[in-house]
Design a protein around this motif. Sequence first.
Motif, PDB file in Angstrom:
ATOM      1  N   GLU A 186      22.683  28.986  83.365  1.00  0.00           N
ATOM      2  CA  GLU A 186      21.845  28.030  84.073  1.00  0.00           C
ATOM      3  C   GLU A 186      20.763  27.612  83.092  1.00  0.00           C
ATOM      4  O   GLU A 186      20.002  28.441  82.595  1.00  0.00           O
ATOM      5  N   VAL A 187      20.703  26.306  82.791  1.00  0.00           N
ATOM      6  CA  VAL A 187      19.789  25.812  81.760  1.00  0.00           C
ATOM      7  C   VAL A 187      18.507  25.264  82.389  1.00  0.00           C
ATOM      8  O   VAL A 187      17.412  25.506  81.902  1.00  0.00           O
ATOM      9  N   LEU A 188      18.632  24.515  83.478  1.00  0.00           N
ATOM     10  CA  LEU A 188      17.452  24.022  84.204  1.00  0.00           C
ATOM     11  C   LEU A 188      17.417  24.704  85.560  1.00  0.00           C
ATOM     12  O   LEU A 188      18.403  24.735  86.287  1.00  0.00           O
ATOM     13  N   GLY A 236       8.547  20.671  74.657  1.00  0.00           N
ATOM     14  CA  GLY A 236       8.880  22.075  74.790  1.00  0.00           C
ATOM     15  C   GLY A 236       9.646  22.529  73.569  1.00  0.00           C
ATOM     16  O   GLY A 236      10.164  21.702  72.820  1.00  0.00           O
ATOM     17  N   PRO A 237       9.734  23.838  73.389  1.00  0.00           N
ATOM     18  CA  PRO A 237      10.396  24.362  72.189  1.00  0.00           C
ATOM     19  C   PRO A 237      11.890  24.067  72.184  1.00  0.00           C
ATOM     20  O   PRO A 237      12.468  23.737  73.211  1.00  0.00           O
ATOM     21  N   SER A 238      12.466  24.221  71.033  1.00  0.00           N
ATOM     22  CA  SER A 238      13.892  23.984  70.857  1.00  0.00           C
ATOM     23  C   SER A 238      14.713  24.855  71.814  1.00  0.00           C
ATOM     24  O   SER A 238      14.419  26.030  71.994  1.00  0.00           O
ATOM     25  N   GLY A 239      15.682  24.245  72.470  1.00  0.00           N
ATOM     26  CA  GLY A 239      16.574  24.993  73.359  1.00  0.00           C
ATOM     27  C   GLY A 239      16.054  25.159  74.769  1.00  0.00           C
ATOM     28  O   GLY A 239      16.695  25.795  75.603  1.00  0.00           O
ATOM     29  N   CYS A 240      14.894  24.548  75.097  1.00  0.00           N
ATOM     30  CA  CYS A 240      14.322  24.767  76.432  1.00  0.00           C
ATOM     31  C   CYS A 240      14.997  23.908  77.495  1.00  0.00           C
ATOM     32  O   CYS A 240      14.859  24.149  78.682  1.00  0.00           O
ATOM     33  N   GLY A 241      15.734  22.874  77.081  1.00  0.00           N
ATOM     34  CA  GLY A 241      16.456  22.081  78.068  1.00  0.00           C
ATOM     35  C   GLY A 241      16.074  20.608  78.125  1.00  0.00           C
ATOM     36  O   GLY A 241      16.452  19.915  79.068  1.00  0.00           O
ATOM     37  N   THR A 292      29.885  15.396  80.930  1.00  0.00           N
ATOM     38  CA  THR A 292      30.447  16.537  80.211  1.00  0.00           C
ATOM     39  C   THR A 292      29.470  17.706  80.242  1.00  0.00           C
ATOM     40  O   THR A 292      28.283  17.537  80.509  1.00  0.00           O
ATOM     41  N   ALA A 293      29.999  18.890  79.962  1.00  0.00           N
ATOM     42  CA  ALA A 293      29.166  20.101  79.957  1.00  0.00           C
ATOM     43  C   ALA A 293      28.183  20.036  78.790  1.00  0.00           C
ATOM     44  O   ALA A 293      27.192  20.703  78.762  1.00  0.00           O
TER      45      ALA A 293
END
Lengths: 237, 248
Positions: A19-21, A38-43, B247-248
């Motif tokens: 689950e990303v968000l 926001g930082p890298s990879g936060c969504g 897409t994913a």
Amino acid sequence: MMKNAVEVHDLVVVRGDNEVLHGLDFTIPVGQVTGLLGPSGCGKSTLMRTLVGVQAGVTGTATVFDQPAGARQLRDRVGYVTQAASVYDDLSVTENLAFFAKVLGVDRDEVAKAIDKVDLASHQDQVVSKLSGGQRSRVSLAVALLGTPDLLVLDEPTVGLDPVLRQDLWGLFHRIADGGAAVLVSSHVMDEAERCDRLLLMRDGVFIADGSPAEIKQKTGADDIEQAFLTIVREAA
Amino acid sequence: MTPRITFAVAARVLTQIRRDHRTLAMLLVLPCLLISLLWWMFDGPAAGPSPMFDRFGPGLLAIFPFMVMFLVTSVTTLRERSSGTLERLLAMPMGKVDFLLGYAIAFGVLAAVQSLLAVVLSVYVLDLEVDGPVWLLGVVAVVDAVLGTALGLFVSAFANTEFQAVQFMPLAVVPQILLCGLFVPRPALPDVLQVISDLLPLSYATDAMTDLKHGEETAQIFGLLGIVAGFAVGVLILGAATLRRRTA
Ligand SMILES: Nc1ncnc2c1ncn2[C@@H]1O[C@H](COP(=O)(O)OP(=O)(O)OP(=O)(O)O)[C@@H](O)[C@H]1O
Ligand SMILES: [Mg+2]
């Protein structure tokens, strides 16, 4: 009462097994430049993909101009710049723009105007693969400006650009917003925060702050947004 | 479907190919070189009438457009996926059918030029004997090329890199070449292989070329052509189904 371009309620996005968000609620008004920081990879990219309708695994509601995000009627009203410069390397700047203008059904004279806005008129006949990284991302930005969209979704459009050019582009974003459009710009560099009318600070798929730069600094007692971000993270820990 | 968009895609793909001289050479010159090589291998300039080239020539005219278009299409569309341009297009008012048909039209045009060159070379320079109408050879080659394009569009959905796309070649193309009747006439294949051969579209394209050479009824050739076209449309529909906006 300001009109909202985007209204999102309880938005959850699952990518792969993660689950990303995690249940976002927010609105994006027209007439403003909203920064998504926001930082890298936060969504950030995931959220932007959701708003333009290319993200799978979405639950909750996301409406853009009162229609479900990604609806067919929205596709020529929303300009989108993907994080990587998504233009054709083997075509010239003008050819790229002319192709996307045809797809959008936009007048041919919009092409030269869009090229001018990103300050690439002197390179308009050059093949994109011979341009610098910053120039390529400006071509990509120019595509999103075609047809004067009502909502601009820009995923890190100023990465790799020099300070002068960055200033020019932020000026352009504000002019577009002043013209009545909604502009959403993401960045992982906090020093761009001050240029936004409003900020959404994101961390690990949730918003940790939402307000104007001044409000956020005042609330946290910090001197700049980077400090404010760190303060909020520390207090939450 | 919007014709304006379909043709914009086709025109753009053609411009890109025109820029890329190596791909253009592979599309137009390479089939001619390979056909000449085969002719030289079997019969050479001095041998007079050339029975082996006569046997293999029609099959090759079916196989080359199919193979080359498969390869070029799968790599080109994969590049479109990985560069993000496909994502951008799908966020625009672009129908999936516009995208697929645009590619099919562009490569169909290229195939027409390619087969014109290959047919003229085979028939008028290398003396391939054809009893049926020569122009129909070109028509079969174009339909064949569209089939290759359709299959290339379809498999590119299952590849993540250009390298993976090329790996589909031995899987999707080579068995069809082995079983299409070029090496062993289809009726002489073992029963099981004959059934498999009947299920593969390239078999019908090769049949059409061979029948043309032997001057069979035009109606029969159009029947075979219809089958190949049917496969091409079917694969394009599958391609549209695997092309996902989200897409994913
Ligand atoms: N295709 C994918 N499949 C599965 N998970 C993904 C995929 N793309 C990204 N993710 C995951 O989703 C999360 C958010 O990614 P996203 O690209 O939205 O981050 P971002 O904030 O845009 O980062 P950056 O500033 O580096 O661009 C990351 O943890 C990442 O691992
Ligand atoms: Mg990102």
